[in-house]
Scaffold this motif. Structure first.
Motif, PDB file in Angstrom:
ATOM      1  N   ARG A 162       0.845  -1.193   0.000  1.00 43.18           N
ATOM      2  CA  ARG A 162       0.000   0.000   0.000  1.00 43.18           C
ATOM      3  C   ARG A 162       0.878   1.240   0.000  1.00 43.18           C
ATOM      4  O   ARG A 162       1.850   1.352   0.756  1.00 43.18           O
ATOM      5  CB  ARG A 162      -0.900  -0.001   1.230  1.00 43.18           C
ATOM      6  CG  ARG A 162      -1.834   1.197   1.276  1.00 43.18           C
ATOM      7  CD  ARG A 162      -2.790   1.109   2.431  1.00 43.18           C
ATOM      8  NE  ARG A 162      -3.709   2.248   2.424  1.00 43.18           N
ATOM      9  CZ  ARG A 162      -4.696   2.417   3.289  1.00 43.18           C
ATOM     10  NH1 ARG A 162      -4.905   1.493   4.229  1.00 43.18           N
ATOM     11  NH2 ARG A 162      -5.486   3.474   3.213  1.00 43.18           N
ATOM     12  N   GLY A 220      -8.469   2.720  -3.987  1.00 51.16           N
ATOM     13  CA  GLY A 220      -7.488   1.701  -4.341  1.00 51.16           C
ATOM     14  C   GLY A 220      -7.582   1.274  -5.789  1.00 51.16           C
ATOM     15  O   GLY A 220      -6.633   0.706  -6.342  1.00 51.16           O
ATOM     16  N   GLY A 282     -11.147  -1.912  -2.457  1.00 52.18           N
ATOM     17  CA  GLY A 282     -10.154  -0.843  -2.425  1.00 52.18           C
ATOM     18  C   GLY A 282     -10.601   0.401  -1.696  1.00 52.18           C
ATOM     19  O   GLY A 282     -10.276   1.508  -2.117  1.00 52.18           O
ATOM     20  N   THR A 283     -11.323   0.250  -0.604  1.00 57.14           N
ATOM     21  CA  THR A 283     -11.773   1.400   0.176  1.00 57.14           C
ATOM     22  C   THR A 283     -11.707   1.104   1.663  1.00 57.14           C
ATOM     23  O   THR A 283     -12.019  -0.008   2.107  1.00 57.14           O
ATOM     24  CB  THR A 283     -13.206   1.810  -0.198  1.00 57.14           C
ATOM     25  OG1 THR A 283     -13.665   2.810   0.726  1.00 57.14           O
ATOM     26  CG2 THR A 283     -14.167   0.629  -0.160  1.00 57.14           C
ATOM     27  N   GLU A 284     -11.299   2.104   2.435  1.00 60.64           N
ATOM     28  CA  GLU A 284     -11.270   1.960   3.887  1.00 60.64           C
ATOM     29  C   GLU A 284     -12.657   2.033   4.504  1.00 60.64           C
ATOM     30  O   GLU A 284     -12.840   1.658   5.651  1.00 60.64           O
ATOM     31  CB  GLU A 284     -10.413   3.075   4.508  1.00 60.64           C
ATOM     32  CG  GLU A 284      -8.924   2.969   4.255  1.00 60.64           C
ATOM     33  CD  GLU A 284      -8.161   4.091   4.929  1.00 60.64           C
ATOM     34  OE1 GLU A 284      -8.629   5.250   4.882  1.00 60.64           O
ATOM     35  OE2 GLU A 284      -7.106   3.824   5.513  1.00 60.64           O
ATOM     36  N   ARG A 303     -15.220  -7.578   1.770  1.00 61.83           N
ATOM     37  CA  ARG A 303     -14.202  -6.520   1.693  1.00 61.83           C
ATOM     38  C   ARG A 303     -12.999  -7.052   0.928  1.00 61.83           C
ATOM     39  O   ARG A 303     -12.522  -8.172   1.182  1.00 61.83           O
ATOM     40  CB  ARG A 303     -13.732  -6.100   3.090  1.00 61.83           C
ATOM     41  CG  ARG A 303     -14.793  -5.505   3.971  1.00 61.83           C
ATOM     42  CD  ARG A 303     -15.235  -4.116   3.536  1.00 61.83           C
ATOM     43  NE  ARG A 303     -14.175  -3.132   3.557  1.00 61.83           N
ATOM     44  CZ  ARG A 303     -13.773  -2.456   4.643  1.00 61.83           C
ATOM     45  NH1 ARG A 303     -14.326  -2.720   5.822  1.00 61.83           N
ATOM     46  NH2 ARG A 303     -12.834  -1.534   4.564  1.00 61.83           N
ATOM     47  N   ASP A 305      -9.085  -5.755  -0.123  1.00 58.14           N
ATOM     48  CA  ASP A 305      -8.111  -4.694   0.064  1.00 58.14           C
ATOM     49  C   ASP A 305      -6.700  -5.263   0.124  1.00 58.14           C
ATOM     50  O   ASP A 305      -6.493  -6.405   0.546  1.00 58.14           O
ATOM     51  CB  ASP A 305      -8.395  -3.907   1.343  1.00 58.14           C
ATOM     52  CG  ASP A 305      -7.923  -2.470   1.247  1.00 58.14           C
ATOM     53  OD1 ASP A 305      -8.757  -1.585   0.942  1.00 58.14           O
ATOM     54  OD2 ASP A 305      -6.720  -2.225   1.449  1.00 58.14           O
ATOM     55  N   ASP A 307      -4.478  -3.957   2.014  1.00 56.85           N
ATOM     56  CA  ASP A 307      -4.021  -3.681   3.377  1.00 56.85           C
ATOM     57  C   ASP A 307      -4.808  -4.535   4.369  1.00 56.85           C
ATOM     58  O   ASP A 307      -6.014  -4.350   4.544  1.00 56.85           O
ATOM     59  CB  ASP A 307      -4.227  -2.203   3.692  1.00 56.85           C
ATOM     60  CG  ASP A 307      -3.638  -1.794   5.033  1.00 56.85           C
ATOM     61  OD1 ASP A 307      -3.272  -2.677   5.827  1.00 56.85           O
ATOM     62  OD2 ASP A 307      -3.551  -0.574   5.293  1.00 56.85           O
ATOM     63  N   VAL A 310      -7.274  -2.964   7.011  1.00 54.48           N
ATOM     64  CA  VAL A 310      -8.616  -2.569   6.581  1.00 54.48           C
ATOM     65  C   VAL A 310      -9.597  -3.725   6.737  1.00 54.48           C
ATOM     66  O   VAL A 310     -10.777  -3.521   7.050  1.00 54.48           O
ATOM     67  CB  VAL A 310      -8.576  -2.081   5.117  1.00 54.48           C
ATOM     68  CG1 VAL A 310      -9.978  -1.895   4.551  1.00 54.48           C
ATOM     69  CG2 VAL A 310      -7.778  -0.779   5.019  1.00 54.48           C
ATOM     70  N   GLY A 325      -7.025  -4.997  -5.741  1.00 58.77           N
ATOM     71  CA  GLY A 325      -8.377  -4.803  -6.239  1.00 58.77           C
ATOM     72  C   GLY A 325      -8.535  -5.116  -7.714  1.00 58.77           C
ATOM     73  O   GLY A 325      -9.538  -5.706  -8.133  1.00 58.77           O
TER      74      GLY A 325
END
Length: 540
Positions: A162, A220, A282-284, A303, A305, A307, A310, A325
């Motif tokens: 990331r 992301g 790709g989103t927090e 979800r 991601d 990371d 997250v 993603g």
């Protein structure tokens, strides 16, 4: 990593010069910064290495420029700064880069000895630790080999993990010490892999069987070139979709299944509650994406991601997929049919978006129409950098960008003064392409001195300045909290005259047609143009 003793012999140079040559060999062609007595050795090799140096007017500006450059290229930006206050001045910008997942490498000098000596120029208690509070890591290189290792570590992590800013500091005396050049680039650095999601056949079956599937696409994925894949998945699944602000442009503006960038609207909760499968990629799903603590879904949440942090947050996904993603969507798409009928009511989506826009316009009247006028006059490939201003808060929701990765805003950390220097960095990276700055009257003055850099570089940069003569967002917040507005009005300069004093052009259009014409002229100018906009432009 091979040590410099094992590397082929090359020209002996001071380490500061060798670092520049190393960066050039790794593909760096531009460095943003300010020279000082403590980092002059870092400047010895810049021109010899063939790297362009952009002189900022403030170290914060230099780091913001590196951020803007990184966002424009999809790669990373580099800035050179001095000890103590020089580095500290970058921390706001580096904090923004951390919050928005932007790859910036800040290289600074540092004092040779701090424990046994006091009262030195630029001395502080712990410079390395200060940068560590806003960077992925902050380390001191105590040898040439260590410096080379840290540079390659940063560049490798930029390519494989990331995106986050990194800080490296080198003692002043070491920067001036002659040494061998850096070793060759580690093998495989240019051929990095992606985290692949594994077998997605079961999820694809669930998606196909779902009656009201909903995607949320985040920053992301927010790089130009990912739109086609995102839109293909939408077409093959029949799903509806939201984007976060950072994901704006991923969904086609005319897609009847797109809810656009309205995820932060309070009533998006109702939409999410209707879905029987939600896939967030790709989103927090952070506070600054939602403006609430709960997403609002009542069904299965998937979800995806890069990371892992997250994937274990408060939203508690039913299925967490640690993957890139794009790799996820490519794999998922391969399991989907060639096409699927839309699974949501298009009229409902259109009506919901119209209501969301009306809410936005009611909160900050008139700006939405101004956005429409500007969007109509904007080249399709224009890249926009905005500041913390009411104009941008409206535009992020109502402006349907045709391309992903072309609107950059200081989300998360929320720094004032971001837009102008970041847009300069973007314009440097995008020579010949349209780049735009949008700022408010108050935040613009945080970094207004960087106009000098834009003029010096001859950048055809339109600066759309929204001047309502006050901190209007703060005034509105005080009123909503039943606090008598206080300290929200400041004396503004004549912005047009100030821009001209720097050598920039200026315009103050009095109508939407004149605004569009001013924007078109600004793209063709030989330098930056400040376009002064006031609420009078929005009068019906």
């Amino acid at each position: 990593m091979t040590s410099s003793q094992d590397a082929p012999k090359g020209a002996i140079r001071p380490l500061g010069a060798q670092i520049s040559h190393m960066l050039k060999s790794r593909g760096v062609d531009t460095i943003f910064g300010i020279p000082g007595v403590h980092n002059v050795e870092m400047y010895r090799g810049i021109e010899e290495a063939g790297i362009r140096h952009v002189l900022a007017r403030h170290e914060q500006g230099a780091a913001f420029m590196a951020d803007g450059y990184a966002r424009a290229t999809g790669g990373f930006g580099v800035c050179y700064v001095i000890t103590g206050p020089g580095l500290l001045n970058t921390l706001t910008a580096l904090g923004q880069a951390y919050s928005d997942s932007v790859s910036v490498l800040a290289i600074s000098s540092c004092l040779d000895e701090t424990a046994a000596r006091r009262g030195q120029l630029h001395q502080m208690l712990d410079q390395e630790a200060a940068a560590a509070t806003v960077c992925d890591w902050s380390h001191e290189a105590t040898s040439a080999d260590a410096a080379y290792t840290l540079v390659d570590r940063a560049l490798t992590e930029f390519a494989t993990r990331r995106a986050r800013p990194k800080h490296m500091q080198v003692p002043i005396a070491l920067l001036g010490t002659p040494c061998e050049p850096a070793p060759a680039m580690p093998g495989g650095l240019q051929h990095v892999g992606r985290l692949v999601p594994g077998d997605l056949s079961v999820l694809a079956d669930d998606l196909t069987a779902a009656q009201k599937p909903l995607f949320i696409f985040g920053g992301g994925l927010g790089r130009h070139g990912n739109e086609e894949l995102v839109r293909k998945v939408m077409h093959r699944s029949g799903a509806a979709g939201f984007t976060t602000y950072a994901g704006g442009g991923l969904l086609a503006p005319d897609d009847p299944m797109s809810f656009g960038c309205y995820l932060g609207r309070p009533d998006s909760v109702r939409v999410l509650a209707e879905a029987d499968l939600v896939i967030a990629v790709g989103t927090e799903l952070s506070e600054c994406d939602l403006w609430r603590n709960e997403l609002g879904h009542q069904s299965t949440l998937v979800r995806v991601d890069i990371d892992p942090e997250v994937l274990s947050d408060e939203h508690r996904a039913d299925m967490a997929i640690h993957a890139d993603g794009v790799a996820f969507l490519e794999t998922l798409c391969a399991h989907l049919p060639e096409s699927a009928s839309p699974k949501w009511d298009a009229d409902m989506i259109a009506g919901t978006k119209a209501r969301f826009r009306a809410e936005t316009d009611a909160e900050r009247p008139g700006i939405a129409d101004l956005c429409d006028a500007l969007a109509a006059a904007m080249p399709e490939d224009a890249m926009i950098y905005s500041d913390m201003t009411q104009f941008a808060y409206v535009a992020k929701e109502v402006w349907d960008m045709p391309r992903a990765g072309h609107w950059h805003h200081p989300t998360g950390f929320g720094t004032l003064g971001y837009a102008l220097p970041a847009a300069i960095g973007g314009a440097v990276a995008r020579s010949g392409l349209a780049t735009v700055c949008i700022a408010g009257d108050y935040g613009f003055q945080y970094t207004i001195q960087e106009l000098g850099t834009a003029v010096e570089l001859g950048l055809p940069l339109p600066i759309l300045l929204w001047d309502n003569g006050k901190l209007k967002e703060i005034e509105d917040s005080m009123v909503a909290s039943q606090i008598a507005p206080n300290a929200v009005i400041a004396q503004n300069p004549d912005f047009c005259k100030l821009a001209e004093a720097y050598g920039a052009l200026s315009e103050a259009p009095k109508s939407l047609d004149a605004l569009q014409a001013a924007l078109s002229r600004a793209f063709k100018a030989n330098g930056p143009t400040l376009i002064h906009m006031t609420p009078a432009l929005t009068a019906k």
